[in-house]
Scaffold this active site. Sequence first.
Site, PDB file in Angstrom:
ATOM      1  N   HIS A  66     -37.104  -0.812 -54.532  1.00  0.00           N
ATOM      2  CA  HIS A  66     -38.184  -0.640 -55.510  1.00  0.00           C
ATOM      3  C   HIS A  66     -39.000   0.633 -55.284  1.00  0.00           C
ATOM      4  O   HIS A  66     -39.837   0.977 -56.121  1.00  0.00           O
ATOM      5  CB  HIS A  66     -39.131  -1.846 -55.462  1.00  0.00           C
ATOM      6  CG  HIS A  66     -40.009  -1.851 -54.251  1.00  0.00           C
ATOM      7  ND1 HIS A  66     -39.534  -2.118 -52.984  1.00  0.00           N
ATOM      8  CD2 HIS A  66     -41.332  -1.572 -54.108  1.00  0.00           C
ATOM      9  CE1 HIS A  66     -40.517  -2.026 -52.118  1.00  0.00           C
ATOM     10  NE2 HIS A  66     -41.626  -1.698 -52.773  1.00  0.00           N
ATOM     11  N   HIS A  81     -43.062   4.262 -56.790  1.00  0.00           N
ATOM     12  CA  HIS A  81     -43.140   2.822 -56.524  1.00  0.00           C
ATOM     13  C   HIS A  81     -42.959   2.084 -57.847  1.00  0.00           C
ATOM     14  O   HIS A  81     -43.873   1.998 -58.665  1.00  0.00           O
ATOM     15  CB  HIS A  81     -44.487   2.481 -55.889  1.00  0.00           C
ATOM     16  CG  HIS A  81     -44.554   1.119 -55.290  1.00  0.00           C
ATOM     17  ND1 HIS A  81     -44.631  -0.037 -56.047  1.00  0.00           N
ATOM     18  CD2 HIS A  81     -44.544   0.720 -53.991  1.00  0.00           C
ATOM     19  CE1 HIS A  81     -44.680  -1.082 -55.246  1.00  0.00           C
ATOM     20  NE2 HIS A  81     -44.626  -0.655 -53.995  1.00  0.00           N
TER      21      HIS A  81
END
Length: 209
Positions: A66, A81
Site C-alpha cells: 500500500h 501512501h
Amino acid sequence: MDRKRKAEQNRTVLAPMSGRIIPLEQVPDAVFSQKLMGDGMAIQPSDEKIYAPVSGKVITVADTLHAYGIRTEDGLELLIHVGLDSVTLKGKGFRSHVKEGDTVTAGQLIAEVDLEILRKNDIPTITPVILCNGVEGTTLRKADGKVKGGKDFLMALQGMSVGNAEKESRFSFDFLQKLGKVLMTVIAVMPAAGIVLSIGKLLQMADVS
C-alpha cells in the site's frame, strides 16, 4: 550542466494517480494533516493505476503493497501512501509492478489497486504523497483541481538545495510508517505536550537503532 546547478532547478512531482487534489491539511488523518511525516498533497483517486511521481530508485515497498518510497538521483525522498489504514488489508486488492532497488521513470506504472475493495472495507481511498526530506528552504508550488496520473504535475519545488536533499534521511520509510501508527494513538488520547514527549522518545529509539 553540473549536478548542483541541476538540483537548484525546479523539481516537478507528478500526480501518482488520477483524481481530485485534496490539500494535505484536509486529509482525515492527523498524521498526514498535521504534516508529522512531511509536507505534500493528497489525491482522491478516480482510477486504480499508480504511477511514479518522479524518476529515481524504489527504496521501499511495503509488505502490504500500500506504500512506496522513491529516492531521486539528487536525494529527494517521496512516500506514496495509497489509502488510509489500508495496511489493515494486508495486501488484498493491491498489485505491485516494482520491487525495492528498481529504477523507475516519472510516469511509469508501478502498482495498481482495487478501489472497490477499499470501499467495501470502509477504508478511505485518499492517497497522500509526502515529501520526506530536501524541502527546507524551498518554495512548494501546489496544483489544484483534477489531475491525470503520471501526466499532470502535483507539486513543484523551487530552489531545491543539493545539500538538503542529498543528506540521508534520518528515518527509513519503515520507521516513518511505524512512527505514524504510534502517533495516531498518541494524538487520540494525549494533549500536545504528551505528543512532543512521545516523539522525543521515538527519536531516541531511532538513534539507538
